[in-house]
Each structure stands twice: as C-alpha cells, then as structure tokens.
Motif scaffolding. Structure first.
Motif, PDB file in Angstrom:
ATOM      1  N   HIS A  24       0.843  -1.203   0.000  1.00  0.00           N
ATOM      2  CA  HIS A  24       0.000   0.000   0.000  1.00  0.00           C
ATOM      3  C   HIS A  24       0.876   1.251   0.000  1.00  0.00           C
ATOM      4  O   HIS A  24       2.080   1.184   0.237  1.00  0.00           O
ATOM      5  N   ARG A 100      -5.999   2.176  -2.104  1.00  0.00           N
ATOM      6  CA  ARG A 100      -4.971   2.242  -1.046  1.00  0.00           C
ATOM      7  C   ARG A 100      -3.550   2.314  -1.631  1.00  0.00           C
ATOM      8  O   ARG A 100      -2.591   2.548  -0.906  1.00  0.00           O
ATOM      9  N   HIS A 122      -6.792  -6.978   6.405  1.00  0.00           N
ATOM     10  CA  HIS A 122      -7.747  -5.915   6.762  1.00  0.00           C
ATOM     11  C   HIS A 122      -9.179  -6.361   6.469  1.00  0.00           C
ATOM     12  O   HIS A 122      -9.403  -7.262   5.663  1.00  0.00           O
ATOM     13  N   LYS A 283      -3.820  13.788   8.043  1.00  0.00           N
ATOM     14  CA  LYS A 283      -3.744  12.316   8.130  1.00  0.00           C
ATOM     15  C   LYS A 283      -4.020  11.939   9.586  1.00  0.00           C
ATOM     16  O   LYS A 283      -3.447  12.528  10.512  1.00  0.00           O
ATOM     17  N   SER A 285      -4.510   8.878  12.601  1.00  0.00           N
ATOM     18  CA  SER A 285      -4.357   7.497  13.057  1.00  0.00           C
ATOM     19  C   SER A 285      -5.195   7.304  14.309  1.00  0.00           C
ATOM     20  O   SER A 285      -5.224   8.179  15.177  1.00  0.00           O
ATOM     21  N   ARG A 287      -6.123   4.385  17.445  1.00  0.00           N
ATOM     22  CA  ARG A 287      -5.817   3.123  18.103  1.00  0.00           C
ATOM     23  C   ARG A 287      -6.807   2.934  19.238  1.00  0.00           C
ATOM     24  O   ARG A 287      -7.214   3.913  19.886  1.00  0.00           O
ATOM     25  N   ASN A 303     -13.168   8.945   6.265  1.00  0.00           N
ATOM     26  CA  ASN A 303     -12.700   8.420   4.960  1.00  0.00           C
ATOM     27  C   ASN A 303     -11.575   7.397   5.101  1.00  0.00           C
ATOM     28  O   ASN A 303     -10.600   7.443   4.346  1.00  0.00           O
ATOM     29  N   GLY A 304     -11.698   6.510   6.058  1.00  0.00           N
ATOM     30  CA  GLY A 304     -10.576   5.594   6.272  1.00  0.00           C
ATOM     31  C   GLY A 304     -11.003   4.176   6.544  1.00  0.00           C
ATOM     32  O   GLY A 304     -12.040   3.706   6.060  1.00  0.00           O
ATOM     33  N   GLY A 305     -10.188   3.478   7.296  1.00  0.00           N
ATOM     34  CA  GLY A 305     -10.458   2.086   7.627  1.00  0.00           C
ATOM     35  C   GLY A 305      -9.250   1.471   8.283  1.00  0.00           C
ATOM     36  O   GLY A 305      -8.343   2.177   8.699  1.00  0.00           O
ATOM     37  N   GLY A 306      -9.234   0.144   8.344  1.00  0.00           N
ATOM     38  CA  GLY A 306      -8.098  -0.548   8.966  1.00  0.00           C
ATOM     39  C   GLY A 306      -8.578  -1.770   9.719  1.00  0.00           C
ATOM     40  O   GLY A 306      -9.293  -2.597   9.153  1.00  0.00           O
ATOM     41  N   HIS A 307      -8.223  -1.841  10.970  1.00  0.00           N
ATOM     42  CA  HIS A 307      -8.590  -2.984  11.809  1.00  0.00           C
ATOM     43  C   HIS A 307      -9.410  -2.487  13.003  1.00  0.00           C
ATOM     44  O   HIS A 307      -9.505  -1.294  13.237  1.00  0.00           O
ATOM     45  N   ALA A 310      -6.742  -0.745  15.244  1.00  0.00           N
ATOM     46  CA  ALA A 310      -5.765   0.170  14.614  1.00  0.00           C
ATOM     47  C   ALA A 310      -6.292   0.553  13.247  1.00  0.00           C
ATOM     48  O   ALA A 310      -6.529  -0.315  12.404  1.00  0.00           O
ATOM     49  N   ALA A 311      -6.521   1.837  13.057  1.00  0.00           N
ATOM     50  CA  ALA A 311      -7.059   2.273  11.766  1.00  0.00           C
ATOM     51  C   ALA A 311      -6.556   3.677  11.458  1.00  0.00           C
ATOM     52  O   ALA A 311      -5.948   4.331  12.312  1.00  0.00           O
ATOM     53  N   GLY A 312      -6.788   4.093  10.229  1.00  0.00           N
ATOM     54  CA  GLY A 312      -6.367   5.429   9.837  1.00  0.00           C
ATOM     55  C   GLY A 312      -7.429   6.068   8.974  1.00  0.00           C
ATOM     56  O   GLY A 312      -8.369   5.404   8.519  1.00  0.00           O
ATOM     57  N   GLY A 313      -7.268   7.352   8.746  1.00  0.00           N
ATOM     58  CA  GLY A 313      -8.210   8.052   7.889  1.00  0.00           C
ATOM     59  C   GLY A 313      -7.636   9.387   7.483  1.00  0.00           C
ATOM     60  O   GLY A 313      -6.467   9.683   7.768  1.00  0.00           O
ATOM     61  N   LYS A 314      -8.442  10.179   6.775  1.00  0.00           N
ATOM     62  CA  LYS A 314      -7.984  11.506   6.388  1.00  0.00           C
ATOM     63  C   LYS A 314      -9.140  12.490   6.404  1.00  0.00           C
ATOM     64  O   LYS A 314     -10.303  12.102   6.354  1.00  0.00           O
TER      65      LYS A 314
HETATM   66  P1  5GP Z   1      -1.732   3.887  10.578  1.00  0.00           P
HETATM   67  O1  5GP Z   1      -2.502   4.622  11.602  1.00  0.00           O
HETATM   68  O2  5GP Z   1      -0.518   3.219  11.152  1.00  0.00           O
HETATM   69  O3  5GP Z   1      -1.450   4.709   9.353  1.00  0.00           O
HETATM   70  O4  5GP Z   1      -2.674   2.730  10.058  1.00  0.00           O
HETATM   71  C1  5GP Z   1      -3.271   1.799  10.912  1.00  0.00           C
HETATM   72  C2  5GP Z   1      -3.963   0.733  10.093  1.00  0.00           C
HETATM   73  O5  5GP Z   1      -5.042   1.308   9.353  1.00  0.00           O
HETATM   74  C3  5GP Z   1      -3.040   0.099   9.045  1.00  0.00           C
HETATM   75  O6  5GP Z   1      -3.355  -1.257   8.960  1.00  0.00           O
HETATM   76  C4  5GP Z   1      -3.379   0.823   7.769  1.00  0.00           C
HETATM   77  O7  5GP Z   1      -3.164   0.007   6.656  1.00  0.00           O
HETATM   78  C5  5GP Z   1      -4.846   1.196   7.953  1.00  0.00           C
HETATM   79  N1  5GP Z   1      -5.117   2.514   7.368  1.00  0.00           N
HETATM   80  C6  5GP Z   1      -4.441   3.665   7.600  1.00  0.00           C
HETATM   81  N2  5GP Z   1      -4.958   4.694   6.899  1.00  0.00           N
HETATM   82  C7  5GP Z   1      -5.990   4.183   6.190  1.00  0.00           C
HETATM   83  C8  5GP Z   1      -6.932   4.753   5.253  1.00  0.00           C
HETATM   84  O8  5GP Z   1      -6.925   5.944   4.939  1.00  0.00           O
HETATM   85  N3  5GP Z   1      -7.855   3.882   4.732  1.00  0.00           N
HETATM   86  C9  5GP Z   1      -7.888   2.555   5.069  1.00  0.00           C
HETATM   87  N4  5GP Z   1      -8.843   1.792   4.501  1.00  0.00           N
HETATM   88  N5  5GP Z   1      -7.038   1.998   5.939  1.00  0.00           N
HETATM   89  C10 5GP Z   1      -6.095   2.785   6.497  1.00  0.00           C
END
Ligand code: 5GP
Ligand code: MN
Length: 336
Positions: A24, A100, A122, A283, A285, A287, A303-307, A310-314
């Motif tokens: 990604h 991604r 994911h 950006k 994050s 948790r 606008n994000g996703g993940g687990h 632990a996930a992220g977005g924008k």
């Molecule tokens: P991190 O916060 O370390 O960037 O991401 C945490 C988890 O969420 C990672 O598994 C990452 O791949 C997923 N992730 C981060 N940003 C995004 C996003 O904008 N969209 C999606 N679908 N997953 C994200």
C-alpha cells in the motif's frame, strides 16, 4: 485458499514468469516486509520479480534486504509501467482496495488487465483479485504470507533474507508481540524464522533504535499537546505542519506516537491528527483497546479504515475543524 487456487498457483509458478508485488501507499514494516519476503522466495524460483511501491518508504525499513531494488511508482512512472505491463501476475500485499495504492497508482491498477493475488489481513476486501487470501484473524500480512507459502509448499525457499523481511512485518504489526492477535502460532513462526538466521536483536535495533534527535523532539511536542477526554476514555494529540517543519520531519518520524495516548490509565481510544499542507489534508491514526472498533469509526467519519484496534483516515477540513469534529462525534455518540 481453496484447492483450485493452490493448483493454479502451483502450476503457474512451475515455469519462470514476470511477477510484480505491490504494497500500500506509505508502506509500513508489514507492507514492505511482506512484499520483500515474497520477492526473496520467488526470486529463488527463477522468476523475474520486482516490488513496485506506490511512493517512497521510510528510513526505518530502508535496510531490509534488497529494499534498494524496489521501484517507486510516483518517482519512476515509466519503468514501473513497463514492468507492470510485462507482468504475468500482480500481488497486492497488506491492502485490499486498489485506492490504497494512492490516487496515481490506484487508478493505473484499476485499468491494468492482469490477474491479481491479494494477501491481506484488513476487513472488507474489494473483489479485484483472481485469488483473494484475506484473513482478519492474522495480526500481520507477513504471518499470513508465511501460511500462504506453507500452503504452496514453498516454505523451504524462505532463506535468511526472506525470513528477516517476514520477521520485520510480524514485529512491527504486533507492536513487538504484544497486540491481541499475537498467538502461540505467531511465536512458533517467529521461532522458525530465528532458526533460519534472523538476527532478532539487530532487527529490533534497526527498527526502533535509529531515531534522530529531531524525531524525539517531535515526539515531545506531540506529548505536550496531548489532550485527554476522561469522560470519553479518549486521548488525542496533533502535529501542525509548523511542528513538522521545526523538527525537519522525515517520513516515518511520527510512527508509533499515537500509541502513547493508550498508555494513560483508563484510556481506550487514542488518535493523532497530522497536518500535511503539501497534500492538503490531515492524516489521522486511531488506536483502541478492547471493543471500540476504530475501523468502523474511521470508515464512518474520516474516509478511512483498517482494523478493529488500529485504523487510519484523512480529512480535508482544517486541523482545527477536524479535531473539533472528532470531539463532537465523541460527545454526540457518548463514547465511553
Ligand atoms: P496507521 O494509523 O498506522 O497509518 O494505520 C493503521 C492501520 O489502518 C493500518 O493497517 C493501515 O493500513 C490502515 N489505514 C491507515 N490509513 C488508512 C486509510 O486511509 N484507509 C484505510 N482503509 N485503511 C487505512
Ligand atoms: Mn499489516
């Protein structure tokens, strides 16, 4: 994988092919580690293999064996395009939706008429791949890759370089073996990787003990700006573009900062908001600990996703507006 998938790949890999492997955008230890782990295995089977990353990867994983051979799509478009056009198979690792890979590479991949194999952990995979190996019970794509290689009876091709890459992804995505998806099986795989020659103390040193002075100062700034919302068991912090500039931010410098919020007693949701003026966005994050599903939260509001944890977005609003939106959502949904 079902028996058809195993049969297809076994047959396909019997004769030399050209194969692309893609992580990604903004690859982390698991994304680049899984790509290079698979790369080292396939190379030994005499395939022509290249890892094609959407953009540059951070310094803390640049020491991975043959990371210097990785092609970067947003830097070297023509070479990447030529390689992808000539490939017989394209692996996408540690992600499950083509966007991604970023706007540029994502839209290119949408039009690329090649068979894809997805290996990912994911939630909610898209349907672009001919073979989808998706399992959210795994703590890392690297651990799932190990199982995938076993299923194809290729584990004997995991040499020290491949093992080092796979180990790196398991360490980074499990928070050094402490997150909930770390199982006995994870440790059994790790034991085998160490037996294959992984220098585990050295890998930990390369991953975690190569901070710059400025990176620690940036962490200090984020900790000083931490805000606790005790009624909602939440804590968040932020870094402005000015903070990043002041400490000469390099890719990877903010990795892991978000976790500090969770170390406060009683806090089960942590977030960090990082301003990126160049990309015109914030950006984020997230948790969590326990049942609070940050994948759902990031999907619904940012606008994000993940687990789950632990996930992220924008966000394309200003930093202030984004933080305010976060606070408002917590108050309105009465998250505790
Ligand atoms: P991190 O916060 O370390 O960037 O991401 C945490 C988890 O969420 C990672 O598994 C990452 O791949 C997923 N992730 C981060 N940003 C995004 C996003 O904008 N969209 C999606 N679908 N997953 C994200
Ligand atoms: Mn991962």
């Amino acid at each position: 994988m079902n028996t058809n998938d195993v049969a297809f790949l076994t047959d396909f890999l019997k004769t030399p092919k050209q194969i692309a492997i893609i992580p990604h955008r903004n690859p982390d230890g698991d994304a680049l580690g899984s790509c290079l782990g698979l790369y080292h295995v396939l190379k030994q089977l005499n395939h022509t293999v290249k890892v094609v990353s959407p953009n540059e990867f951070p310094e803390f994983i640049s020491w991975l064996p043959e990371a210097d051979k990785v092609l970067v799509f947003e830097k070297n478009f023509d070479d990447c395009k030529t390689f992808l056009q000539g490939s017989h198979l394209v692996f996408t690792l540690d992600f499950n939706a083509l966007h991604r890979a970023g706007d540029q590479m994502g839209s290119y991949l949408e039009k690329l008429r090649k068979p894809f194999v997805m290996i990912d952990h994911h939630q909610m995979p898209d349907g672009y791949a001919k073979i989808t190996v998706s399992d959210t019970s795994f703590g890392s794509t690297c651990e799932l890759l190990y199982r995938f290689l076993e299923q194809l009876n290729l584990q004997q091709y995991i040499n020290t370089d491949a093992a080092t890459c796979i180990y790196t992804g398991i360490v980074t995505d499990s928070g050094s073996f402490k997150f909930t998806k770390t199982t006995g099986d994870t440790h059994r795989i790790v034991a085998r990787l160490i037996d294959l020659g992984v220098d585990n103390p050295k890998v930990h040193g390369l991953l975690f003990n190569t901070s710059s002075y400025n990176q620690l100062q940036l962490l200090g700034r984020a900790l000083q700006q931490l805000k606790v919302m005790p009624n909602h068991s939440a804590a968040y912090t932020f870094l402005t573009q000015q903070d990043l500039d002041e400490f000469q931010y390099q890719k990877g410098d903010t990795e892991g900062i978000v976790n500090y919020g969770l170390s406060i007693k009683g806090i089960n949701l942590a977030a960090i908001f990082i301003e990126n003026k160049e990309e015109g966005m914030i950006k984020i994050s997230f948790r969590s600990e326990g049942d609070f599903d940050v994948n759902e939260f990031a999907r619904s509001y940012f606008n994000g996703g993940g687990h789950i944890n632990a996930a992220g977005g924008k966000s394309f609003d200003s930093l202030n507006e984004t933080v305010l939106k976060f606070e408002t959502i917590l108050k309105e949904t009465n998250k505790q």
